[in-house]
Write a protein that holds these residues in place. Structure first.
Motif, mmCIF file in Angstrom:
data_model
loop_
_atom_site.group_PDB
_atom_site.id
_atom_site.type_symbol
_atom_site.label_atom_id
_atom_site.label_comp_id
_atom_site.label_asym_id
_atom_site.label_seq_id
_atom_site.Cartn_x
_atom_site.Cartn_y
_atom_site.Cartn_z
ATOM 1 N N CYS A 1 0.952 -1.171 -0.128
ATOM 2 C CA CYS A 1 -0.103 -0.016 -0.051
ATOM 3 C C CYS A 1 0.804 1.177 0.141
ATOM 4 O O CYS A 1 0.691 2.319 0.883
ATOM 5 N N ARG B 1 -3.916 1.541 -11.115
ATOM 6 C CA ARG B 1 -5.105 0.749 -10.643
ATOM 7 C C ARG B 1 -6.430 1.355 -10.693
ATOM 8 O O ARG B 1 -6.349 2.507 -10.071
ATOM 9 N N SER C 1 1.858 -4.449 7.803
ATOM 10 C CA SER C 1 0.283 -4.782 8.166
ATOM 11 C C SER C 1 0.408 -5.965 8.752
ATOM 12 O O SER C 1 1.304 -6.675 9.125
ATOM 13 N N GLN D 1 -0.724 -8.372 12.342
ATOM 14 C CA GLN D 1 -1.004 -8.431 13.616
ATOM 15 C C GLN D 1 0.203 -7.529 14.411
ATOM 16 O O GLN D 1 0.667 -8.257 15.051
ATOM 17 N N ARG E 1 -7.200 -18.020 2.692
ATOM 18 C CA ARG E 1 -7.845 -16.876 2.329
ATOM 19 C C ARG E 1 -6.710 -15.957 1.231
ATOM 20 O O ARG E 1 -7.183 -15.447 0.354
ATOM 21 N N VAL F 1 -11.465 -14.159 13.596
ATOM 22 C CA VAL F 1 -10.613 -14.777 12.528
ATOM 23 C C VAL F 1 -10.475 -16.000 12.686
ATOM 24 O O VAL F 1 -10.280 -16.600 13.569
ATOM 25 N N ILE G 1 -5.702 -10.697 2.807
ATOM 26 C CA ILE G 1 -4.760 -11.308 3.924
ATOM 27 C C ILE G 1 -4.721 -10.165 5.067
ATOM 28 O O ILE G 1 -4.944 -10.595 6.338
ATOM 29 N N SER G 2 -4.242 -9.111 4.690
ATOM 30 C CA SER G 2 -3.880 -7.810 5.665
ATOM 31 C C SER G 2 -5.366 -7.455 6.391
ATOM 32 O O SER G 2 -5.084 -7.059 7.471
ATOM 33 N N TYR H 1 -7.986 -9.404 6.562
ATOM 34 C CA TYR H 1 -8.176 -10.659 6.994
ATOM 35 C C TYR H 1 -7.696 -10.695 8.606
ATOM 36 O O TYR H 1 -8.383 -11.079 9.550
ATOM 37 N N LEU H 2 -6.373 -10.303 8.847
ATOM 38 C CA LEU H 2 -5.749 -10.703 9.980
ATOM 39 C C LEU H 2 -6.246 -9.290 10.844
ATOM 40 O O LEU H 2 -5.854 -9.551 12.051
ATOM 41 N N ARG H 3 -6.725 -8.591 10.524
ATOM 42 C CA ARG H 3 -7.604 -7.412 11.406
ATOM 43 C C ARG H 3 -8.894 -7.395 11.337
ATOM 44 O O ARG H 3 -9.779 -6.683 11.424
ATOM 45 N N ASN H 4 -9.459 -8.851 11.175
ATOM 46 C CA ASN H 4 -10.915 -9.126 11.382
ATOM 47 C C ASN H 4 -11.844 -8.562 10.474
ATOM 48 O O ASN H 4 -13.287 -8.398 10.646
ATOM 49 N N ASP I 1 -13.661 -9.849 8.340
ATOM 50 C CA ASP I 1 -14.795 -10.916 8.178
ATOM 51 C C ASP I 1 -16.072 -10.469 8.912
ATOM 52 O O ASP I 1 -17.223 -10.522 8.869
ATOM 53 N N GLU J 1 -10.879 -7.737 -3.299
ATOM 54 C CA GLU J 1 -9.309 -8.045 -3.432
ATOM 55 C C GLU J 1 -8.641 -6.817 -2.817
ATOM 56 O O GLU J 1 -9.053 -5.755 -3.100
ATOM 57 N N CYS J 2 -7.627 -7.174 -2.241
ATOM 58 C CA CYS J 2 -6.557 -6.246 -1.552
ATOM 59 C C CYS J 2 -6.770 -4.782 -2.112
ATOM 60 O O CYS J 2 -6.553 -4.439 -3.329
ATOM 61 N N ILE J 3 -7.123 -3.698 -1.463
ATOM 62 C CA ILE J 3 -7.376 -2.322 -2.079
ATOM 63 C C ILE J 3 -6.380 -1.494 -1.628
ATOM 64 O O ILE J 3 -6.420 -0.214 -1.729
ATOM 65 N N CYS K 1 -3.628 -1.968 3.415
ATOM 66 C CA CYS K 1 -3.156 -2.870 4.129
ATOM 67 C C CYS K 1 -2.442 -2.240 5.685
ATOM 68 O O CYS K 1 -2.903 -3.024 6.716
#
Ligand SMILES: Cc1cc2nc3c(=O)[nH]c(=O)nc-3n(C[C@H](O)[C@H](O)[C@H](O)COP(=O)(O)O)c2cc1C
Ligand code: SF4
Lengths: 439, 163
Positions: free
Chosen positions: A89, A123, A243, A245, A333, A436, B83-84, B86-89, B91, B120-122, B125
């Motif tokens: 990012c 993009r 990025s 945890q 994922r 998660v 993924i990034s 996802y690791l920060r919840n 969902d 998908e990843c925007i 992250c």
């Protein structure tokens, strides 16, 4: 605080405008390049600086420029701002906040490579970034920094901002050119490489956004100055996108070779693992690179050291995973991403990414069998190195490295039907239903 | 309807690029801006402006996910689930929005106001979890911030109360 190069002055209010960018020394590197250097001397300067591509493969930039075929075809430059690698990012921020630094890099690079038409491929989802770059281009035309006879020199350049429309594969250089030519973004067979037969058949340089945004500082400060940062073989600084945890995720510009531990634990950067958990794994260069175990935490973040540790520096996206997370869910994922983004051109990747994801999901949900784990590795073996473009290989990285490092977690899913660790495990399942890994 | 100005912009684009065909993607963006998704008329306008067949334009439009094949809500919410995030919840964020909007991911509210999608990843992250509303970023999301966002959007859309 180490010296900033690419992100220097990024926080200055109004630096996205031409006037403020110029107050802070913007476009003096361009003036210097046009006044004091022949194009070939700039190519040489990039070689000496040691700058390597920040898009993924880390190819030496000066060398890439020197490979351009010498023929009568028009040459082109493509700036790859298709940023879509999970975990990455940085280009978005550079474009949104300091589009002129990128544009100055594009103009200098075009001059160095005898290019008269350059494209900035942004993009599609990054609306604001594209608007900011378009605004910068307009301002530059109005100020005589683009168009004919730039700053009174005999160098002329046209820049076109081209917006993508949602396709990760268009970040792959040959697919990007297909897309620019107005077709579906299917990768091309290589060789011929873009430097020989590229956009519209002409010799083409293609560089990542951050790579190009680094060029003005090298011209301004000199190749030796830039090469004084970083390590012997990995020169300079780059933006690490931290990025996952970790307490303070963020974009941090640091010299190459900084220990991963510093980036993740130092108070000035990551500040440690979220919730003071234990580190479980790190993906050092975006989701296409191999997962590293926590034992690799002292690895210096440079191309060679990360390669020696078994992964790649890739796009600079450092993804931190704590012991709270079930690796099977995380890998499932990541696998979904490649399934969804496979362009479908070749069979190993199109079918492989589908089946890999199916199997991972059945393991994750407790319907897998023990032989599924080796079946996954077998499919990876049939996709990696056998696909038409590197996306196929990339799709297997997290799976092969994940199984190698955390096989017992996959097995636990088979024998117990749920996660070994994290919110999806038996102890915690009833407490945090939505967390998660529990799905 | 594709306006005459829009068609003119497409023709201008076709002459701006070294090869006219390159204007197909920006022209499709213009067509979608006019009508909200890619209609038969949109395909035809692009084909005429760039001098391609309609089938050719359609094959390009269907490759790229940002060209919508059917009408969308006024506010299109894309929640990143890579993924990034996802690791920060993320969902939980998606589930929260599903409940709040009373639709599932991939659906549009019956009043045509909201579409909820996963993305998908925007490229957000480091500020996960993140989402976009009509291309605009909202980062460091929590359920509370998501509620406040929907409240603000409801107000903008003139929605009185959501049950
Ligand atoms: C599937 C795939 C996706 C890629 N996505 C990007 C991207 O989004 N941005 C980027 O700069 N490079 C991306 N690359 C790498 C480019 O192909 C290319 O190597 C790079 O833009 C070269 O620029 P550099 O030498 O400055 O790094 C991708 C490669 C592959 C195989
Ligand atoms: S490897 Fe995947 S993305 Fe690349 S050409 Fe084959 S199907 Fe397309």
């Amino acid at each position: 605080m180490p010296e900033l190069i690419i992100t220097k002055n990024l926080d200055v209010p109004g630096i996205d405008s031409l006037a403020v960018y110029q107050q802070y020394g913007g476009y003096t590197a361009l003036a210097k390049a046009l006044r004091e250097y022949q194009p070939d001397a700039l190519v040489e300067m990039m070689k000496v600086s040691g700058l390597r591509g920040r898009g993924g493969a880390g190819f030496p930039t000066g060398l890439k420029w020197s490979f351009l075929a010498k023929n009568n075809m028009p040459r082109y430059l493509c700036c790859n701002s298709d940023e879509s690698e999970p975990g990455t990012c940085k280009d978005r921020v550079l474009m949104e906040r300091m589009p002129h630094r990128l544009l100055e890099g594009v103009i200098i690079t075009s001059y160095a490579c005898h290019v008269q038409t350059a494209f900035i491929y942004v993009r599609g989802e990054l609306t604001r970034a594209a608007e900011q770059v378009e605004k910068a281009v307009d301002e530059a035309y109005a100020a005589g920094l683009l168009g004919s006879n730039i700053l009174g020199s005999d160098f002329s350049l046209d820049v076109i901002v081209h917006r993508g429309a949602g396709a990760y594969i268009c970040g792959e250089e040959s697919a990007l050119m297909e897309s620019l030519e107005g077709r579906r973004g299917y990768p091309r067979l290589k060789p011929p490489f873009p430097a020989v037969v590229g956009l519209y058949g002409g010799p083409t340089v293609i560089n990542n956004c951050e790579t190009l945004a680094t060029v003005p500082a090298i011209v301004a400060g000199g190749a030796e100055w830039y090469a004084s940062f970083g390590t012997e073989k990995s020169k300079g600084t780059r933006i690490f996108c931290l990025s996952g945890q970790v307490k303070n995720p963020g974009n941090y510009e640091l010299p190459l070779g900084v220990p991963m531990r510093t980036l993740i634990y130092d108070e000035a950067y990551g500040g440690g693992i979220l919730g003071d958990r234990e580190l479980k794994a790190v993906i050092p260069g975006g989701s296409s690179t191999f997962i590293l175990g926590a034992d690799k935490i002292d690895t210096p973040l440079d191309y060679e050291s990360i390669a020696a540790a078994g992964s790649m520096l890739g796009s600079g996206g450092v993804i931190v995973i704590s012991d709270e997370t079930c690796i099977v869910g995380a890998i499932a994922r990541m696998s979904e991403f490649y399934r969804d983004e496979s362009c479908g051109k070749c069979t190993p990747c199109r079918e492989g990414t589908f089946w890999m994801t199916e199997i991972l999901e059945r393991l994750e949900h407790g319907h897998g069998e023990m032989r599924d784990i080796d079946l996954l590795l077998d499919i990876c073996d049939n996709v990696s190195g056998k696909s038409f473009c590197p996306l196929g290989d990339a799709a297997t990285s997290c799976i092969t490295s994940g199984i190698r490092l955390f096989r017992e977690e996959f097995e636990y899913h088979v024998t117990h039907g749920h996660c070994l660790t994290g919110p999806g495990s038996k102890q915690q399942a009833h407490e945090t239903v939505q967390a998660v890994g529990s799905r | 309807m594709i306006s005459e100005q829009a068609k003119q912009r497409m023709r201008d684009l076709a002459s701006r690029y070294p090869v006219a065909r390159s204007a197909v993607m920006p022209s499709l963006h213009i067509a979608q801006l006019e009508e909200g998704y890619i209609t038969a008329e949109g395909l035809q306008a692009v084909a005429e402006a760039i001098n391609l067949t309609i089938d050719d334009v359609e094959s390009i439009a269907t490759f790229y996910t940002m060209y919508y094949q059917r009408p969308q809500g006024k506010k299109i919410i894309h929640v990143c689930t890579s993924i990034s995030c996802y690791l920060r919840n993320c969902d939980a964020l998606v589930e929260h929005l599903e409940q709040r909007l009373q639709i599932k991911r991939g659906e549009t509210t019956p009043d045509g106001n909201y579409s909820l999608k996963t993305a998908e990843c925007i490229a957000a992250c480091s500020s996960a979890p993140a989402l976009q509303v009509n291309g605009e970023f909202y980062e460091h999301m929590t359920n509370e911030r998501a509620d406040a966002l929907i409240d603000a959007l409801d107000q903008e859309l003139g929605i009185e109360r959501r049950v």
